[in-house]
Structures are given as C-alpha cells and as structure tokens.
Write a protein that holds these residues in place. Structure first.
Motif, PDB file in Angstrom:
ATOM      1  N   GLY A  15      41.206  40.031  28.995  1.00 62.34           N
ATOM      2  CA  GLY A  15      40.393  38.902  28.561  1.00 62.34           C
ATOM      3  C   GLY A  15      39.130  39.355  27.864  1.00 62.34           C
TER       4      GLY A  15
ATOM      5  N   GLY B 129      42.293  36.452  34.808  1.00 59.35           N
ATOM      6  CA  GLY B 129      40.976  35.853  35.019  1.00 59.35           C
ATOM      7  C   GLY B 129      40.143  36.657  35.997  1.00 59.35           C
TER       8      GLY B 129
ATOM      9  N   PHE C 264      41.704  40.916  34.917  1.00 61.74           N
ATOM     10  CA  PHE C 264      41.833  41.325  33.515  1.00 61.74           C
ATOM     11  C   PHE C 264      41.648  40.146  32.599  1.00 61.74           C
ATOM     12  CE2 PHE C 264      46.062  40.376  35.101  1.00 61.74           C
ATOM     13  CZ  PHE C 264      46.617  39.585  34.115  1.00 61.74           C
TER      14      PHE C 264
ATOM     15  N   PHE D 281      30.538  43.917  31.596  1.00 63.88           N
ATOM     16  CA  PHE D 281      30.784  42.833  30.640  1.00 63.88           C
ATOM     17  C   PHE D 281      29.829  41.663  30.871  1.00 63.88           C
ATOM     18  CE2 PHE D 281      34.715  45.230  30.045  1.00 63.88           C
ATOM     19  CZ  PHE D 281      34.689  45.324  28.667  1.00 63.88           C
ATOM     20  N   GLY D 282      29.407  41.451  32.111  1.00 63.84           N
ATOM     21  CA  GLY D 282      28.368  40.451  32.363  1.00 63.84           C
ATOM     22  C   GLY D 282      27.069  40.802  31.635  1.00 63.84           C
TER      23      GLY D 282
ATOM     24  N   SER E 235      33.559  44.586  35.180  1.00 63.12           N
ATOM     25  CA  SER E 235      33.205  43.183  34.943  1.00 63.12           C
ATOM     26  C   SER E 235      31.696  42.982  34.954  1.00 63.12           C
ATOM     27  CB  SER E 235      33.926  42.237  35.904  1.00 63.12           C
ATOM     28  OG  SER E 235      33.765  42.627  37.228  1.00 63.12           O
TER      29      SER E 235
ATOM     30  N   MET F 242      27.434  39.982  28.024  1.00 60.45           N
ATOM     31  CA  MET F 242      27.201  38.539  27.845  1.00 60.45           C
ATOM     32  C   MET F 242      25.708  38.254  27.732  1.00 60.45           C
ATOM     33  SD  MET F 242      28.068  35.422  30.527  1.00 60.45           S
ATOM     34  CE  MET F 242      29.846  35.415  30.512  1.00 60.45           C
TER      35      MET F 242
ATOM     36  N   GLY G  38      31.232  38.284  34.431  1.00 60.10           N
ATOM     37  CA  GLY G  38      32.310  38.985  33.730  1.00 60.10           C
ATOM     38  C   GLY G  38      33.658  38.303  33.968  1.00 60.10           C
ATOM     39  N   MET G  39      33.880  37.820  35.175  1.00 63.93           N
ATOM     40  CA  MET G  39      35.128  37.090  35.456  1.00 63.93           C
ATOM     41  C   MET G  39      35.158  35.745  34.738  1.00 63.93           C
ATOM     42  SD  MET G  39      36.313  37.985  39.345  1.00 63.93           S
ATOM     43  CE  MET G  39      34.739  38.058  40.181  1.00 63.93           C
ATOM     44  N   VAL G  40      33.989  35.096  34.636  1.00 64.47           N
ATOM     45  CA  VAL G  40      33.914  33.852  33.861  1.00 64.47           C
ATOM     46  C   VAL G  40      34.331  34.123  32.408  1.00 64.47           C
ATOM     47  CG1 VAL G  40      32.308  32.144  32.877  1.00 64.47           C
ATOM     48  CG2 VAL G  40      32.190  32.710  35.314  1.00 64.47           C
ATOM     49  N   MET G  41      33.854  35.252  31.858  1.00 64.56           N
ATOM     50  CA  MET G  41      34.236  35.643  30.494  1.00 64.56           C
ATOM     51  C   MET G  41      35.747  35.781  30.379  1.00 64.56           C
ATOM     52  SD  MET G  41      33.288  39.188  28.466  1.00 64.56           S
ATOM     53  CE  MET G  41      31.530  39.030  28.247  1.00 64.56           C
ATOM     54  N   ARG G  42      36.357  36.451  31.358  1.00 64.25           N
ATOM     55  CA  ARG G  42      37.817  36.610  31.344  1.00 64.25           C
ATOM     56  C   ARG G  42      38.518  35.255  31.396  1.00 64.25           C
ATOM     57  NH1 ARG G  42      37.629  41.616  35.593  1.00 64.25           N
ATOM     58  NH2 ARG G  42      37.220  43.219  34.019  1.00 64.25           N
ATOM     59  N   CYS G  43      38.035  34.362  32.265  1.00 66.52           N
ATOM     60  CA  CYS G  43      38.673  33.044  32.385  1.00 66.52           C
ATOM     61  C   CYS G  43      38.587  32.286  31.065  1.00 66.52           C
ATOM     62  CB  CYS G  43      38.004  32.235  33.503  1.00 66.52           C
ATOM     63  SG  CYS G  43      38.387  32.863  35.148  1.00 66.52           S
ATOM     64  N   ILE G  44      37.417  32.298  30.428  1.00 69.16           N
ATOM     65  CA  ILE G  44      37.276  31.606  29.144  1.00 69.16           C
ATOM     66  C   ILE G  44      38.261  32.201  28.144  1.00 69.16           C
ATOM     67  CG2 ILE G  44      35.720  31.165  27.188  1.00 69.16           C
ATOM     68  CD1 ILE G  44      33.390  31.123  29.193  1.00 69.16           C
TER      69      ILE G  44
ATOM     70  N   PHE H 296      38.211  38.217  24.164  1.00 72.21           N
ATOM     71  CA  PHE H 296      37.005  37.370  24.127  1.00 72.21           C
ATOM     72  C   PHE H 296      35.986  37.946  23.151  1.00 72.21           C
ATOM     73  CE2 PHE H 296      32.815  36.103  25.731  1.00 72.21           C
ATOM     74  CZ  PHE H 296      32.991  34.748  25.971  1.00 72.21           C
TER      75      PHE H 296
END
Lengths: 202, 202
Positions: A74, A199, A202, A48-49, A45, A52, B49-55, A78
């Motif tokens: 996700g 969320g 995953f 992935f941050g 994660s 972003m 990264g978790m925010v990305m998953r939530c979106i 995404f």
C-alpha cells in the motif's frame, strides 16, 4: 470544586510547570539519524507515518526500499500514485532475501539502493529520507557498514533527517544515531494462525 | 559458482522452504485489536502508516485522537485536507492532559471521543479505526476500561481492525489484543537538547 478535582488541577499544574521548564532547554534543531529496529511491528509503518507528516508540511522527501519490493505494498502505490513529486520512491531490493537465493544479485541491488540513497540525502531539496529495511542489507554485509556510518556522520547535510529501519540494527549504527526505537514484540497474530493482512501489514 | 555463494543459496533455500511451510498454516483472517504502547517513538506514526496503507487499498478508515489536539499536526492536516472521504478524522482531546488542568473537561472530551469511536467501529463501511492516545485516557480513568474491553471483545464487527495507541496500555487491554508492540526508547534527541521537530514528531 470537589477536593479530588482540585487535587488533579494542582497535580497537572505542577506537571505542566516542570514540563514547560524542561522544554525551554530543548531548543536545538538538527537533522536526525533515526533508527527503528527490533522484532516488533511498526518499524516501516512509523517511517511512512513520518513521510506523511513531511508531505503535510511541504517537506520534500524520498524513500528507498532495500529489501521489500516483490509485493505491491500500500505504501508504495500510495506514494507513487498520489505524491510522485512530494516523495520520490525507489525500490532496490527484490523481495526478502530468502526469496531470491542469489547473493550476488542481492548485493548488487543493495549497492544500487545505497547509491540512490546517497544521491537523495545529498540533494539539498530533500528534507527527509527513509531507508526502509536497510538494516537487513547491513546485517548480511551486502553494504559496508563503515561506509554507511561514515557517510551519515560526515557527509549527510546537517538539517536532513534520515530514518533507517529493519531488525538487528548494528550496534555501531545505534551508537551514531540520534533517535533509536526498538519495537518489541509482545503478541503477534501469527501465533493464532492469522496471516499478514491487507491494510495492517502491507 | 563460488563456494560461499553456493552456501548462501542453499541456506536461503532452507529458510524459504521453512518459511513457506510456516506461512501455509497462517491462513486465517480477522479484524485485529492492535496495541502500540511503550515509551519509545512510533506509536502514533505507525498507526498513521497503517491508515496510509488502508487508503491505498481503498479501505475506508477513521481516526479518533483522544489527547492530542492543540497542535496542528501534519497527520491531521494531511488526512483532513487530502483524504476527507477516505479517512474520517475526529479530535476529542484538547492537548495533553497537563495542558488543560481541568479533569471534568478532560473526562467529557474523552467520553465524547469514545462515543464517536464506537459509532465508527460499528459502521459497516469502516475497515480500520485508529484510536490515537486512547491509552492515556484509560490510564487516567477518563474512560471505563471494562466498557472499552467489553465493546472490543463483544461488539466490534469481526473483520474491523482497531488500533489503540499510547503509553502505559492497561494489562487487561494487552490481554485481549491480537497484536501488541511495545516501543522501547533506546536513545532520544531530547537528551542532547534537541526539540520536537516538524516532520519527525508532528
């Protein structure tokens, strides 16, 4: 101004001066080899941050997922659905390795992932490449460690960042990396009978 | 099938069977209190990264940044510009605490951030709230630790996830959290004179 407020101000001034001085010496830039390892959460994660952040700054990037792939994560939907040009997304693996039980297929998938990874890293357009869970493929010797290290040291373009995630990073990889973080598990909800949740995981 | 391939298959079958059995016991769901702490990288970025998953999963979320705020970070522009409805983004702090040198202003900013945080956590629409760098505000006693803990334990809606980041998380917070990861610094490019770089650090 009260005494304690004044003391705080002076303390913070000293910290700021020392920090400013320290930061003056940190002027270099280079493409980093970044490793996220350890048994704790946040290895993928935080990768992935960074993806972003790269998208935000207009830095084209690529993701190659080496082991995950069976689940509709996700991060995959995404990036594939919303940022198909900003971030190229590849999946080479077919689930965690105990799902397939077929070593030859796992090896073929990992090697295919590594072939894609090299292409993306060498692409002058691409500024950041996330090799998600590649450490698992290295741990099981699905990929040749020395080939991967040799490529990162000798062939990776100087300004390209590469982030490698997964537990049990090989010591030789840590040795050549610029930025290594070990995610340590302090407490996990599995112990309380809580499953992996949408969320969060995953 | 070769012997080694067969052995691998059987080993993986055993791992899969044990894992499937273990996962059967992990059936609960709950809103987690998640803490990312430690001196290593990835505390904030894995939160994002978790925010990305939530979106991705259509779970409305909120971010409150407690300390950062002076720098135009990628995560801020990314979420504010591209996902203004999916993720509410608030900044309460005005840079790291040694930048302001004004304890009263820092305290006021932190308390304002906490007021916003409580509103977002209590909002039944919101499924995930990232309290970025709140541990710094707690460490300097800008916020009352017991008020924060009491709120998380007694007032947080049951299914809402809250992720608190920052070094030096208070032991009392770790005690009540469900999922705690310590990011350990193994190697950092500062040591080699490399500055914080776009995409990687902000």
């Amino acid at each position: 101004m009260e005494d304690s407020t004044l003391r705080h101000k002076h303390k913070m001034q000293r910290i700021k001066a020392a920090r400013d001085e320290m930061m003056k010496t940190k002027t270099g830039e280079k493409g980093l080899v970044i490793v996220h390892t350890g048994p704790g959460k946040g290895k993928s994660s935080s990768g992935f941050g960074m993806v972003m952040r790269c998208i935000a700054h207009g830095m084209p990037c690529a993701v190659v997922q080496f082991i995950k792939g069976d689940r509709d994560t996700g991060e995959k939907s995404f990036l594939r659905d919303r940022f198909p040009t900003e971030c190229r997304f590849f999946v080479s693996g077919e689930g965690f390795t105990w799902e397939t039980q077929d070593r030859d297929r796992d090896i073929a998938a990992a090697r295919n992932g590594w072939r894609i990874a090299k292409e993306q890293i060498l692409d002058p357009e691409i500024r950041f490449v996330l090799l998600d869970e590649i450490n698992i493929a290295l741990r099981y010797d699905y990929l040749d460690l020395h080939e991967v290290i040799d490529f990162l040291v000798n062939e990776k373009p100087e300004m390209t960042h590469v982030c490698l995630t997964g537990r049990n990073a090989k010591p030789e990889l840590i040795e050549i990396a610029d930025l290594v973080t070990e995610m340590t598990l302090v407490k996990h909800p599995f112990r309380a009978g809580i499953k992996a949740q949408i969320g969060v995981e995953f």
